[in-house]
Design an enzyme around this catalytic site. Structure first.
Site, PDB file in Angstrom:
ATOM      1  N   LYS A  22       0.788  -1.239  -0.011  1.00 16.92           N
ATOM      2  CA  LYS A  22       0.123  -0.150   0.102  1.00 16.92           C
ATOM      3  C   LYS A  22       0.972   1.211   0.013  1.00 16.92           C
ATOM      4  CE  LYS A  22      -1.675   1.493   4.039  1.00 16.92           C
ATOM      5  NZ  LYS A  22      -1.402   2.925   4.373  1.00 16.92           N
ATOM      6  N   ASN A  23       1.863   1.220   0.877  1.00 13.22           N
ATOM      7  CA  ASN A  23       2.548   2.521   1.152  1.00 13.22           C
ATOM      8  C   ASN A  23       3.549   2.595  -0.244  1.00 13.22           C
ATOM      9  OD1 ASN A  23       1.392   2.899   3.441  1.00 13.22           O
ATOM     10  ND2 ASN A  23       3.058   1.867   4.892  1.00 13.22           N
ATOM     11  N   CYS A 116      -4.831  12.543  12.592  1.00 11.95           N
ATOM     12  CA  CYS A 116      -5.384  11.255  12.081  1.00 11.95           C
ATOM     13  C   CYS A 116      -5.278  10.555  13.614  1.00 11.95           C
ATOM     14  CB  CYS A 116      -4.513  10.514  11.084  1.00 11.95           C
ATOM     15  SG  CYS A 116      -2.824   9.935  11.491  1.00 11.95           S
ATOM     16  N   ARG A 121      -0.312  15.126  12.401  1.00 14.03           N
ATOM     17  CA  ARG A 121       0.373  14.493  11.085  1.00 14.03           C
ATOM     18  C   ARG A 121       1.089  15.730  10.688  1.00 14.03           C
ATOM     19  NH1 ARG A 121      -1.098   8.800   9.067  1.00 14.03           N
ATOM     20  NH2 ARG A 121       1.220   8.300   8.449  1.00 14.03           N
ATOM     21  N   ASP A 307       5.329   0.466  11.834  1.00 13.62           N
ATOM     22  CA  ASP A 307       3.979  -0.210  11.401  1.00 13.62           C
ATOM     23  C   ASP A 307       4.014  -1.749  12.103  1.00 13.62           C
ATOM     24  OD1 ASP A 307       2.670   1.690   9.920  1.00 13.62           O
ATOM     25  OD2 ASP A 307       3.531   1.184   8.005  1.00 13.62           O
ATOM     26  N   ARG A 399      -8.126  -0.714   4.950  1.00 17.20           N
ATOM     27  CA  ARG A 399      -7.189   0.311   4.307  1.00 17.20           C
ATOM     28  C   ARG A 399      -6.010  -0.378   3.865  1.00 17.20           C
ATOM     29  NH1 ARG A 399      -5.280   4.092   8.256  1.00 17.20           N
ATOM     30  NH2 ARG A 399      -4.173   4.471   6.294  1.00 17.20           N
TER      31      ARG A 399
HETATM   32  C1  UD1 Z   1       5.306   6.739   8.381  1.00 16.35           C
HETATM   33  C2  UD1 Z   1       6.442   5.727   8.529  1.00 16.35           C
HETATM   34  C3  UD1 Z   1       6.850   4.774   7.420  1.00 16.35           C
HETATM   35  C4  UD1 Z   1       5.318   4.031   7.293  1.00 16.35           C
HETATM   36  C5  UD1 Z   1       4.240   5.267   7.331  1.00 16.35           C
HETATM   37  C6  UD1 Z   1       2.708   4.495   7.475  1.00 16.35           C
HETATM   38  C7  UD1 Z   1       8.683   6.417   9.518  1.00 16.35           C
HETATM   39  C8  UD1 Z   1      10.002   7.432   9.527  1.00 16.35           C
HETATM   40  N1  UD1 Z   1       7.797   6.637   8.779  1.00 16.35           N
HETATM   41  O1  UD1 Z   1       5.692   7.526   7.282  1.00 16.35           O
HETATM   42  O2  UD1 Z   1       7.763   3.905   7.708  1.00 16.35           O
HETATM   43  O3  UD1 Z   1       5.353   3.214   6.440  1.00 16.35           O
HETATM   44  O4  UD1 Z   1       3.958   5.927   8.259  1.00 16.35           O
HETATM   45  O5  UD1 Z   1       2.472   4.088   8.477  1.00 16.35           O
HETATM   46  O6  UD1 Z   1       8.614   5.510  10.191  1.00 16.35           O
HETATM   47  N2  UD1 Z   1       6.830  14.712  10.555  1.00 16.35           N
HETATM   48  C9  UD1 Z   1       6.838  16.013  11.107  1.00 16.35           C
HETATM   49  N3  UD1 Z   1       7.052  17.021   9.901  1.00 16.35           N
HETATM   50  C10 UD1 Z   1       6.753  16.562   8.652  1.00 16.35           C
HETATM   51  C11 UD1 Z   1       6.810  15.231   8.208  1.00 16.35           C
HETATM   52  C12 UD1 Z   1       6.598  14.223   9.388  1.00 16.35           C
HETATM   53  O7  UD1 Z   1       6.992  16.565  12.117  1.00 16.35           O
HETATM   54  O8  UD1 Z   1       6.516  17.220   7.795  1.00 16.35           O
HETATM   55  C13 UD1 Z   1       6.914  13.623  11.931  1.00 16.35           C
HETATM   56  C14 UD1 Z   1       5.789  12.991  11.884  1.00 16.35           C
HETATM   57  O9  UD1 Z   1       4.932  13.490  12.836  1.00 16.35           O
HETATM   58  C15 UD1 Z   1       6.243  11.524  12.512  1.00 16.35           C
HETATM   59  C16 UD1 Z   1       7.515  11.362  11.898  1.00 16.35           C
HETATM   60  O10 UD1 Z   1       7.964  12.580  11.481  1.00 16.35           O
HETATM   61  O11 UD1 Z   1       6.315  11.929  13.739  1.00 16.35           O
HETATM   62  C17 UD1 Z   1       7.329  10.165  10.725  1.00 16.35           C
HETATM   63  O12 UD1 Z   1       6.734  11.114   9.577  1.00 16.35           O
HETATM   64  P1  UD1 Z   1       6.639  10.554   8.188  1.00 16.35           P
HETATM   65  O13 UD1 Z   1       7.864   9.406   7.767  1.00 16.35           O
HETATM   66  O14 UD1 Z   1       6.729  11.510   7.223  1.00 16.35           O
HETATM   67  O15 UD1 Z   1       5.445   9.557   8.185  1.00 16.35           O
HETATM   68  P2  UD1 Z   1       4.899   8.888   6.982  1.00 16.35           P
HETATM   69  O16 UD1 Z   1       5.481   9.394   5.575  1.00 16.35           O
HETATM   70  O17 UD1 Z   1       3.522   8.823   7.132  1.00 16.35           O
END
Ligand code: UD1
Length: 428
Positions: A22-23, A116, A121, A307, A399
């Protein structure tokens, strides 16, 4: 509204195939926008999040069709630069459409993804990086209004303070058609980033270093569509391994890439599972009583994935001794703990730390899926528990898992999907 009804205590045994990630599929679908022609994504899972991404493409004016596991996207027509709120809210990760739409049309308007199930987020890293590339982003009344001046998007050096997966993807999407070179320092190294780079490179992009901490993107003038196969879902693979482990079962998971979850396999071994790793499959045998795990800290890839935290935690609830988890990535990623406690699990939480004292047995209970992997952890617990577990709010689970109950029944699970409100009995 539907629920899963699981009669626990059946030993799982057999072979399963893993579907596409999915990701990976979601950013790949967004990336098709950059090509302005037809792309075919094979091994694209049939999931509600993928449907939401397809609806966004459809709304934007793209042609989209599915034939079994392949999705054909024709992005030659792109009529809109806005993503409607309803579609943005359907799937928080839709923020990755920002980089693709702005690069193709020079304009993009969408609403803030907001919080979320996993807590806030933030997208500050995405926005700051895109601004450094010359994109004008106005934040007004919950909307992001983005535009590019006549100079176009400019390649530059971007240093991420955290290796955010979403931010890395958005920068890559904005950079492939930018003027000059973009360097991402402290880039995310997840396999899904490599998959995105491989697709884009097949389309004519020039991305070097994906999978490492520094990614270099040489901007090109245009891209063309291509055929690409989505990588297997590493978290779905881990889910099946955990399901077999908690039932004392034996499983071969086929069509996976074990090197993508190298941080998880030793944990299952440490718990007492016998594992054999092959290039594209993995074998697990859990014939002994499992043991607790030493401290597990979630970290960016290649560390232990956030995850997989809830999944391994579910198994540890019945393992002998104490297991400790430290969740470093998301603030609210322990919502499953209250539900596991209803089934008899002994877990204490203090901020980022969860301490699990293994119990002899879990008991079936009525529980609610609070998020995708948390929901999967309840299914793992239910499969290992004595009696019947009813998991409600399974839209979260849908999902991320394609054909879950069918696959589980094939390896001996007693699981049914029922309309909520019915207390029907399980099949035998
Ligand atoms: C994250 C996971 C990813 C997983 C996905 C789905 C990590 C590093 N990332 O990716 O492996 O497949 O969820 O569950 O484990 N953040 C900020 N500012 C930003 C963007 C992110 O502070 O602009 C922080 C987020 O709040 C969070 C962390 O960085 O604490 C991880 O974020 P990110 O890797 O961007 O999340 P996803 O892309 O959703």
């Amino acid at each position: 509204m539907e629920k899963f009804v699981v009669r626990g205590g059946r030993r799982l045994s057999g072979e399963v195939d893993v579907h596409g990630a999915k990701n990976s599929a979601l950013p790949l679908l967004a990336a098709t926008i950059l090509c302005g022609s037809q792309s075919v994504l094979h091994n694209c899972p049939s999931l509600s999040d993928v449907d939401a991404a397809c609806m966004i493409l459809d709304y934007l004016g793209c042609g989209i069709s599915r034939e079994e596991n392949s999705v054909v996207v024709d992005t030659s027509n792109l009529e809109h630069f806005e993503v409607p709120d309803t579609l943005m809210r359907e799937m928080r990760s839709s923020i990755v459409f920002l980089g693709a739409i702005i690069a193709r049309l020079g304009r993009c308007r969408l609403c803030f993804p907001g919080g979320c199930e996993l807590g806030p987020r933030p997208i500050d890293l995405h926005l700051s990086a895109l601004r450094q590339m010359g994109i004008d982003i106005r934040e007004e009344h919950g909307y992001l209004d983005c535009s590019v001046s006549a100079r176009g998007i400019q390649g530059t050096k971007i240093v991420l303070s955290f290796p955010s997966v979403g931010a890395t993807e958005n920068i890559m999407l904005a950079a492939v058609l930018a003027k000059g070179d973009t360097v991402i320092v402290n880039a995310a190294r997840e396999p899904e980033i490599i998959d995105l780079a491989q697709y884009l490179n097949k389309c004519g992009a020039r991305i070097l270093g994906a999978g490492g901490g520094t990614i270099v993107i040489h901007g090109v003038r245009n891209l063309h569509g291509c055929e690409h196969t989505v990588i297997p879902d590493r978290i779905v693979t881990v889910t099946y391994l955990c399901m077999a482990a908690i039932t004392g079962g034996e499983i071969i998971v086929n069509r996976c890439i074990p090197s993508h979850f190298d941080a998880v396999t030793p944990v299952l071994e440490q718990m007492g599972c016998r594992m054999n790793v092959y290039p594209d499959s993995i074998y697990l045998n859990a014939s002994r009583r499992l043991r607790g795990v030493k401290t597990i800290r979630t970290l960016p890839y290649p560390g232990f994935p956030t995850d997989a935290q809830a999944l391994i935690m579910a198994v540890s609830t019945v393992a002998e001794g104490t297991s400790v988890f430290v969740e470093n990535i998301f603030e609210s990623r322990y919502k499953h703990i209250g539900e596991l406690a209803r089934m008899g699990a002994d877990i204490k939480v203090e901020g980022k730390v969860a301490i699990v004292d293994g119990v002899e047995k879990l008991y079936g209970a009525d529980v609610e899926a609070t998020d995708l992997r948390g929901g999967a952890s309840l299914l793992i617990a239910g499969l290992g528990a004595e009696g019947i577990t009813r998991v409600t709010n399974i839209g979260h689970i849908d999902r991320g898992y394609d054909g879950l109950e069918k696959t589980l029944r094939e390896i001996g699970a007693d699981i049914q999907r029922e309309k909520e409100g019915l207390n029907g009995s399980c099949s035998s």
